[in-house]
Design a protein around this motif. Structure first.
Motif, PDB file in Angstrom:
ATOM      1  N   ASP A   8      48.258   1.086  37.716  1.00 47.65           N
ATOM      2  CA  ASP A   8      47.783  -0.161  37.123  1.00 47.65           C
ATOM      3  C   ASP A   8      46.753  -0.872  37.989  1.00 47.65           C
ATOM      4  O   ASP A   8      45.874  -1.556  37.491  1.00 47.65           O
ATOM      5  CB  ASP A   8      48.982  -1.077  36.876  1.00 47.65           C
ATOM      6  CG  ASP A   8      48.590  -2.345  36.162  1.00 47.65           C
ATOM      7  OD1 ASP A   8      47.788  -2.262  35.222  1.00 47.65           O
ATOM      8  OD2 ASP A   8      49.091  -3.417  36.558  1.00 47.65           O
ATOM      9  N   SER A   9      46.859  -0.710  39.310  1.00 50.27           N
ATOM     10  CA  SER A   9      45.966  -1.432  40.200  1.00 50.27           C
ATOM     11  C   SER A   9      44.641  -0.717  40.425  1.00 50.27           C
ATOM     12  O   SER A   9      43.740  -1.252  41.052  1.00 50.27           O
ATOM     13  CB  SER A   9      46.663  -1.637  41.552  1.00 50.27           C
ATOM     14  OG  SER A   9      46.998  -0.380  42.123  1.00 50.27           O
ATOM     15  N   GLN A  10      44.523   0.498  39.898  1.00 49.94           N
ATOM     16  CA  GLN A  10      43.292   1.230  40.109  1.00 49.94           C
ATOM     17  C   GLN A  10      42.210   0.766  39.147  1.00 49.94           C
ATOM     18  O   GLN A  10      42.477   0.472  37.991  1.00 49.94           O
ATOM     19  CB  GLN A  10      43.521   2.730  39.918  1.00 49.94           C
ATOM     20  CG  GLN A  10      44.518   3.312  40.915  1.00 49.94           C
ATOM     21  CD  GLN A  10      44.651   4.817  40.727  1.00 49.94           C
ATOM     22  OE1 GLN A  10      43.723   5.469  40.303  1.00 49.94           O
ATOM     23  NE2 GLN A  10      45.808   5.347  41.058  1.00 49.94           N
ATOM     24  N   THR A  11      40.992   0.740  39.606  1.00 53.13           N
ATOM     25  CA  THR A  11      39.857   0.393  38.766  1.00 53.13           C
ATOM     26  C   THR A  11      39.114   1.669  38.425  1.00 53.13           C
ATOM     27  O   THR A  11      38.736   2.430  39.307  1.00 53.13           O
ATOM     28  CB  THR A  11      38.901  -0.570  39.489  1.00 53.13           C
ATOM     29  OG1 THR A  11      39.615  -1.741  39.842  1.00 53.13           O
ATOM     30  CG2 THR A  11      37.725  -0.915  38.598  1.00 53.13           C
ATOM     31  N   PRO A  12      38.945   1.960  37.134  1.00 55.87           N
ATOM     32  CA  PRO A  12      38.242   3.183  36.776  1.00 55.87           C
ATOM     33  C   PRO A  12      36.870   3.239  37.440  1.00 55.87           C
ATOM     34  O   PRO A  12      36.063   2.336  37.303  1.00 55.87           O
ATOM     35  CB  PRO A  12      38.116   3.069  35.244  1.00 55.87           C
ATOM     36  CG  PRO A  12      39.245   2.170  34.847  1.00 55.87           C
ATOM     37  CD  PRO A  12      39.386   1.197  35.970  1.00 55.87           C
ATOM     38  N   SER A  13      36.638   4.315  38.192  1.00 60.51           N
ATOM     39  CA  SER A  13      35.376   4.399  38.919  1.00 60.51           C
ATOM     40  C   SER A  13      34.345   5.266  38.227  1.00 60.51           C
ATOM     41  O   SER A  13      33.170   5.206  38.557  1.00 60.51           O
ATOM     42  CB  SER A  13      35.636   4.962  40.330  1.00 60.51           C
ATOM     43  OG  SER A  13      36.233   6.249  40.234  1.00 60.51           O
ATOM     44  N   LYS A  14      34.793   6.097  37.276  1.00 57.05           N
ATOM     45  CA  LYS A  14      33.856   6.964  36.574  1.00 57.05           C
ATOM     46  C   LYS A  14      34.078   6.837  35.071  1.00 57.05           C
ATOM     47  O   LYS A  14      34.669   7.711  34.440  1.00 57.05           O
ATOM     48  CB  LYS A  14      34.035   8.406  37.019  1.00 57.05           C
ATOM     49  CG  LYS A  14      33.719   8.646  38.496  1.00 57.05           C
ATOM     50  CD  LYS A  14      33.935  10.105  38.864  1.00 57.05           C
ATOM     51  CE  LYS A  14      33.648  10.349  40.329  1.00 57.05           C
ATOM     52  NZ  LYS A  14      33.889  11.762  40.715  1.00 57.05           N
ATOM     53  N   PRO A  15      33.629   5.754  34.488  1.00 56.66           N
ATOM     54  CA  PRO A  15      33.851   5.576  33.057  1.00 56.66           C
ATOM     55  C   PRO A  15      33.200   6.689  32.249  1.00 56.66           C
ATOM     56  O   PRO A  15      32.144   7.202  32.622  1.00 56.66           O
ATOM     57  CB  PRO A  15      33.199   4.219  32.764  1.00 56.66           C
ATOM     58  CG  PRO A  15      33.033   3.563  34.089  1.00 56.66           C
ATOM     59  CD  PRO A  15      32.891   4.649  35.092  1.00 56.66           C
ATOM     60  N   LEU A  16      33.841   7.079  31.164  1.00 56.21           N
ATOM     61  CA  LEU A  16      33.255   8.042  30.249  1.00 56.21           C
ATOM     62  C   LEU A  16      32.017   7.443  29.596  1.00 56.21           C
ATOM     63  O   LEU A  16      31.982   6.252  29.300  1.00 56.21           O
ATOM     64  CB  LEU A  16      34.290   8.429  29.183  1.00 56.21           C
ATOM     65  CG  LEU A  16      35.441   9.305  29.696  1.00 56.21           C
ATOM     66  CD1 LEU A  16      36.639   9.169  28.784  1.00 56.21           C
ATOM     67  CD2 LEU A  16      34.991  10.745  29.793  1.00 56.21           C
ATOM     68  N   THR A  17      31.038   8.267  29.360  1.00 52.93           N
ATOM     69  CA  THR A  17      29.784   7.811  28.800  1.00 52.93           C
ATOM     70  C   THR A  17      29.991   7.146  27.446  1.00 52.93           C
ATOM     71  O   THR A  17      30.396   7.789  26.489  1.00 52.93           O
ATOM     72  CB  THR A  17      28.808   8.999  28.635  1.00 52.93           C
ATOM     73  OG1 THR A  17      28.647   9.626  29.900  1.00 52.93           O
ATOM     74  CG2 THR A  17      27.457   8.532  28.120  1.00 52.93           C
TER      75      THR A  17
END
Length: 552
Positions: A8-17
């Motif tokens: 939960d605390s992670q921030t997505p670093s590689k969003p899908l296009t």
């Protein structure tokens, strides 16, 4: 209070296009009240978002939002049993389940002596549809309904194709509980949920509600047009805990689900530590029966196999495990709809029977969890509406993007939207109960006074149903509809059709399903039995001083 998941605390670093924009557009066009999506790739949470509303008040549907997961429960049940196998307390396929659960007794003693956990968990033996319906929300305990299976007529020959049965998962779960010396729920908690830190995963909609205010409420809708306009019907959460909970009464959120999916990929490892037994978990992913064969699209393997709580398939050469078929549009054309009105045209039994084919389904909710083991990719989707193409097809769109696969179909938006539209078209066609209700014969009243039909009726397998009469009931035109029915975990008003045939709209907390009741008269001129036509015809004998016998 709900505990925080490590993801939960992670921030997505590689969003899908452009995935956010694609879903943002499509969840509205597919007519979904609310949904959440999480994508875990190589151990990194690269996408986790919610869309729409989780309840009638308009609170947002978020990645942390709790939601029932339907038949995805089966993968947890199989994994927990696998841990008991690893401990040497039971085995997969050498000893019969009846050795661990003596009250599991079928008509055919040879069949009873042969059925193993693998047989039950791979759907080699099915109980008939009416029994599945009767046991869905009944008041009896799991051991009590399992004892009644000795009255079931079952095919003694085990085949190679899936004979989908929630009841057999119930038997397997109860047998595991007996071996472990604790409830089925505690077996799954102690063997799977707690060791993996799945702090937002549990059992029953009531527990889900109490776990956190951030939970999804169910919705229904009458038509595709209403769905696209957002004209949804807010429904009530089911307060009745499923008798066959081992088959489908768990809840979770997409963050816990992708974590569970990666543990499966890693063979039971979590953060570099072996938490679940590798061999047992791998056993659940071995093909056992055929789920789907025949001509399929070029993207898929020639057939879908079923392991133990998982379907085994491939997509464009990439292995994947899930709890569902590949083609949503194929399934909506084969579902049978039995309903008197447009409120809900699918029986709950049909929903569960197809839960294995379309992911995890409970009325008012749907779940999709897909694992690509060789690519270390997990996709989880939850929504608070039963059938929609987006929940089903999104996995393929994401796989194409993340794995850089050739684009062969427009999964989103074309197939998702068209698949959803096709589903509602079938709903409309089935809304009048076509083929179910005989043509009305005018001016043909019941053959007996209504009070003659009142009483309890017994079937040795399905249990007791009751017919009562309103205190205000009178003989006359209006009084013909004063009878009520209760059974199969439902209650209903009985609407007179003609002669001794009555129509019933069986009501559960979130829908209505059609059934017919035909009373039969014995040689002595008295009401002898009632034949209930609900996913098959079953005759119940009237109980009383002169009606003591029962039938199988």
């Amino acid at each position: 209070m709900m505990q925080t998941n490590t993801l939960d605390s992670q921030t997505p670093s590689k969003p899908l296009t452009d995935l956010h924009n694609v879903i943002e557009k499509c969840w509205v066009e597919c007519g979904i009240p609310g949904m959440s999506v999480a994508v875990l790739h190589k151990g990194e949470l690269i996408f986790a978002e919610g869309f729409g509303k989780r309840n009638e008040q308009g609170d947002p549907f978020e990645p942390m939002t709790l939601c029932p997961i339907g038949s995805q429960t089966k993968s947890f049940t199989a994994a927990a049993i696998g841990e008991l196998v690893a401990e040497g307390k039971l085995d997969w396929d050498t000893k019969p389940v009846s050795k661990y659960l003596p009250e599991f007794e079928l008509k055919d003693p040879t069949l009873t002596s042969q059925l193993t956990f693998v047989d039950l968990l791979s759907h080699r033996l099915a109980v008939d549809n009416c029994a599945e319906a009767a046991f869905y929300r009944c008041a009896e305990s799991r051991p009590e309904i399992i004892q009644r299976l000795k009255h079931a007529d079952l095919n003694s020959k085990l085949g190679t194709k899936v004979n989908y049965s929630n009841m057999m998962y119930t038997v397997a779960g109860e047998a595991a509980a007996r071996v472990a010396g604790m409830s089925y729920e505690d077996v799954v908690r102690e063997k799977v949920i707690r060791p993996l830190g799945l702090n937002n995963t549990g059992f029953s909609q009531t527990e889900m509600r109490d776990q956190s205010p951030n939970h999804a409420m169910p919705f229904s809708v009458r038509s595709f047009e209403d769905a696209q306009k957002g004209d949804f019907n807010a429904e009530k959460m089911d307060e009745v805990y499923m008798t066959y909970a081992p088959a489908g009464d768990m809840y979770s959120n997409v963050l816990d689900l992708v974590k569970w999916g990666r543990v499966v990929i890693k063979g039971g490892e979590l953060d570099g530590k072996q938490v679940l037994n590798k061999e047992s978990l791998q056993e659940t992913l071995k093909p056992q029966t055929i789920m789907q064969g025949g001509r399929r699209g070029p993207e898929y393997a020639p057939m879908v196999n079923y392991g133990l709580g998982w379907c085994i398939d491939s997509y464009k050469g990439h292995a994947n495990h899930r709890h569902g078929k590949d083609q949503f549009e194929e399934e909506i054309m084969t579902l049978k709809y039995h309903a008197l009105n447009c409120h809900h045209t699918l029986t709950l039994l049909a929903l569960f029977a197809h839960g294995a084919k379309l992911g995890g389904i409970v009325w008012g909710y749907s779940c999709g969890l897909t694992v690509f083991p060789d690519d270390d990719l997990v996709v989880a989707v939850l929504s608070n509406l039963v059938h929609n193409g987006l929940t089903h097809y999104l996995q393929f769109h994401i796989a194409d993007e993340v794995l850089d696969l050739p684009k062969t179909r427009s999964w989103i938006p074309d197939l998702a939207i068209q698949g959803t539209k096709g589903y509602y078209e079938q709903v409309v066609k089935g809304s009048a109960g076509e083929g179910k209700v005989p043509e009305l014969i005018e001016n043909r009243p019941p053959t007996h006074p209504l009070a003659s039909y009142v009483g309890e009726y017994l079937h040795s397998l399905y249990g007791t149903v009751s017919v009562t009469m309103d205190e205000t009931g009178v003989e006359g035109k209006q009084g013909l509809d004063c009878l009520s029915f209760s059974g199969f975990g439902f209650s209903a008003k009985m609407k007179h059709h003609h002669f001794d045939l009555f129509l019933m709209t069986l009501s559960d907390p979130s829908g209505t399903n059609m059934a017919l009741a035909t009373f039969r008269i014995g040689a002595d001129g008295n009401v002898e039995s009632v034949v209930v036509d609900y996913e098959g015809k079953s005759e119940f004998r009237k109980q009383g001083e002169t009606k003591e016998s029962t039938i199988a």
